[in-house]
Structure formats: C-alpha cells, structure tokens
Design a protein around this motif. Sequence first.
Motif, PDB file in Angstrom:
ATOM      1  N   PHE A 168      51.950 -16.636  33.666  1.00  0.00           N
ATOM      2  CA  PHE A 168      50.832 -16.042  34.381  1.00  0.00           C
ATOM      3  C   PHE A 168      51.328 -15.163  35.517  1.00  0.00           C
ATOM      4  CE2 PHE A 168      51.138 -19.154  37.854  1.00  0.00           C
ATOM      5  CZ  PHE A 168      51.779 -20.211  37.233  1.00  0.00           C
ATOM      6  N   TYR A 225      45.665 -21.272  43.229  1.00  0.00           N
ATOM      7  CA  TYR A 225      45.691 -21.137  41.780  1.00  0.00           C
ATOM      8  C   TYR A 225      45.843 -22.516  41.149  1.00  0.00           C
ATOM      9  CZ  TYR A 225      46.517 -16.148  42.537  1.00  0.00           C
ATOM     10  OH  TYR A 225      46.402 -14.838  42.922  1.00  0.00           O
ATOM     11  N   VAL A 256      46.428 -24.227  37.356  1.00  0.00           N
ATOM     12  CA  VAL A 256      46.794 -23.932  35.965  1.00  0.00           C
ATOM     13  C   VAL A 256      46.830 -25.244  35.183  1.00  0.00           C
ATOM     14  CG1 VAL A 256      48.544 -22.884  34.446  1.00  0.00           C
ATOM     15  CG2 VAL A 256      48.147 -21.927  36.721  1.00  0.00           C
ATOM     16  N   THR A 275      44.030 -23.802  28.358  1.00  0.00           N
ATOM     17  CA  THR A 275      44.300 -23.629  29.778  1.00  0.00           C
ATOM     18  C   THR A 275      43.342 -22.595  30.338  1.00  0.00           C
ATOM     19  OG1 THR A 275      46.019 -23.230  31.448  1.00  0.00           O
ATOM     20  CG2 THR A 275      46.023 -21.787  29.529  1.00  0.00           C
ATOM     21  N   TYR A 276      43.167 -22.591  31.639  1.00  0.00           N
ATOM     22  CA  TYR A 276      42.304 -21.596  32.275  1.00  0.00           C
ATOM     23  C   TYR A 276      42.785 -21.431  33.702  1.00  0.00           C
ATOM     24  CZ  TYR A 276      40.130 -25.885  34.024  1.00  0.00           C
ATOM     25  OH  TYR A 276      39.918 -27.116  34.581  1.00  0.00           O
ATOM     26  N   ARG A 277      42.374 -20.364  34.321  1.00  0.00           N
ATOM     27  CA  ARG A 277      42.680 -20.200  35.741  1.00  0.00           C
ATOM     28  C   ARG A 277      41.604 -20.880  36.539  1.00  0.00           C
ATOM     29  NH1 ARG A 277      42.889 -15.315  40.255  1.00  0.00           N
ATOM     30  NH2 ARG A 277      42.887 -16.883  41.905  1.00  0.00           N
TER      31      ARG A 277
END
Lengths: 120, 139
Positions: free
Chosen positions: B113, B122, B124, B135-137
């Motif tokens: 990323f 952030y 993760v 997965t996502y932010r």
Amino acid sequence: MSMAGPVSPLSTHVLNTAMGVPGSNMSLSLHRQDPSTEAWSLITTGTTNEDGRCPGLISKQMFVPGVYKMRFETGQYWETIGESSFYPYVEIVFIIKDPGQRYHVPLLLSRFSYSTYRGS
Amino acid sequence: MSAQRLQQLKGHLLHDNKMSAMAGPVSPLSTHVLNTAMGVPGSNMSLSLHRQDPSTEAWSLITTGTTNEDGRCPGLISKQMFVPGVYKMRFETGQYWETIGESSFYPYVEIVFIIKDPGQRYHVPLLLSRFSYSTYRGS
C-alpha cells in the motif's frame, strides 16, 4: 482467447466492486516460484477483457504443482480511469497441490479494498 | 459493568495491559487479523512490515511482530519512521493454519500500500479463511 484449444486450468476474474463493473483492461501476470531457489519466473502476461477475464493463462502441461503468484496492476488500472488507489498492485500467492483440479483466483477490487477466494 | 469490561476500558485508556513493542504513542499504522472461518481473532500470527526504497525498489524490514489474543499487533511503527512511501505488510498465514492443523490455499499474504500522508491514521486489517481473504483501508 489467447490460445486455441483446451481451457486453462487456472482462471481469474477481476471485478470493480466500487463501480459494479468488470475490471476490464487490467494488466496482470502469472508467475511460478522455483522450489529450490525461491526465485519467481514469469509464465504469462495478459490483460483482462471486457468481462474482466483473461482466458488462456496457462496450459495443462505447464500447470505443475508449486507456488504461483498472480499480480494485478491495480494502481495502473485506477490511474487510467483518473482515480488514485491505496494499492499500487495486488499480488496473490497460492499453492497448487493438485493440478488436475480447476482453480479460479478472482479479485474483487475497489480503490481502498480488495478480496479474493479460491473458486472453481 | 463487569470487572472484566472495566479492565478492558482501563486498558484502552492507559495502554498498560496492551503488549507493545514500544512504549509511548500509538503507532499511526495498525492491523487486525480476523479468522472469519472460525469467527475468532487471528491470534499468534507472525507478521512483518517493510518499506520500499523509492530509487532501488528494494524492500527493507521495519518491524516483525506477532498478533496478540485479539489479533492485533500494537507498536508497528513510530511516527518518526512513518514517512511517505510504499509499504508492505506480510502475514504468515500458511504457518498460522498449519499451527492449528489445517492446510491453506495461501502460504502467506502480502498487502502492498501507498502512504501519501503520514499524518493520518491507517488501519490495514486482514480477514482470513483457509481459502479466501480480504483487506480494506480502515482508520
């Protein structure tokens, strides 16, 4: 279809879940890892079609047991449609134990998330 | 409120019962591993954080860690070290499943990323089963 003849035992499907459309025109590549050196060698490069698929990834003969990697150029994909993305690319590493089976390695993608699963 | 819940809240406020690789401020980057197949945190999973050198494209290791009981790994990186760049979290998922006696499609998961603004938080996370992950932010 990039090769005539039998269907590839390994397939993929890219879906742009943010926009509800196939992830079309995305560059991708398939690699296999050498079991002794752990080095990666490139097997195929391709681009997803209108439907987000990329037929002919690998032939039955080349599809031996081992560790494979699909790399999707997701950053490039979003850039081409004028958007930024959290992920410059996505690599999915998976183990093929039984090459007699069919394997489907899809990518469901948005600018800030992705998922994959083993399909058939 | 139960004694256990009170202790949990104290921990959030005081960080005194969180395992941390560093004392002091919270890492601007966090993760959370969830074993969605079994409905439990992905605890005791080895992971590592790497940063890519922008000129050579070589990866250098920043931190290694192991997820705690809650599937988290506090203290991944300090504010000072958290500069803009391309980072990679690597999760030893194959090892994780093997330890609980299962096989898995993925020998490991690497999530690459881009951090443009290190002033932000952030998150993760990794939601994982033997044959899928996502997965996502987060924040």
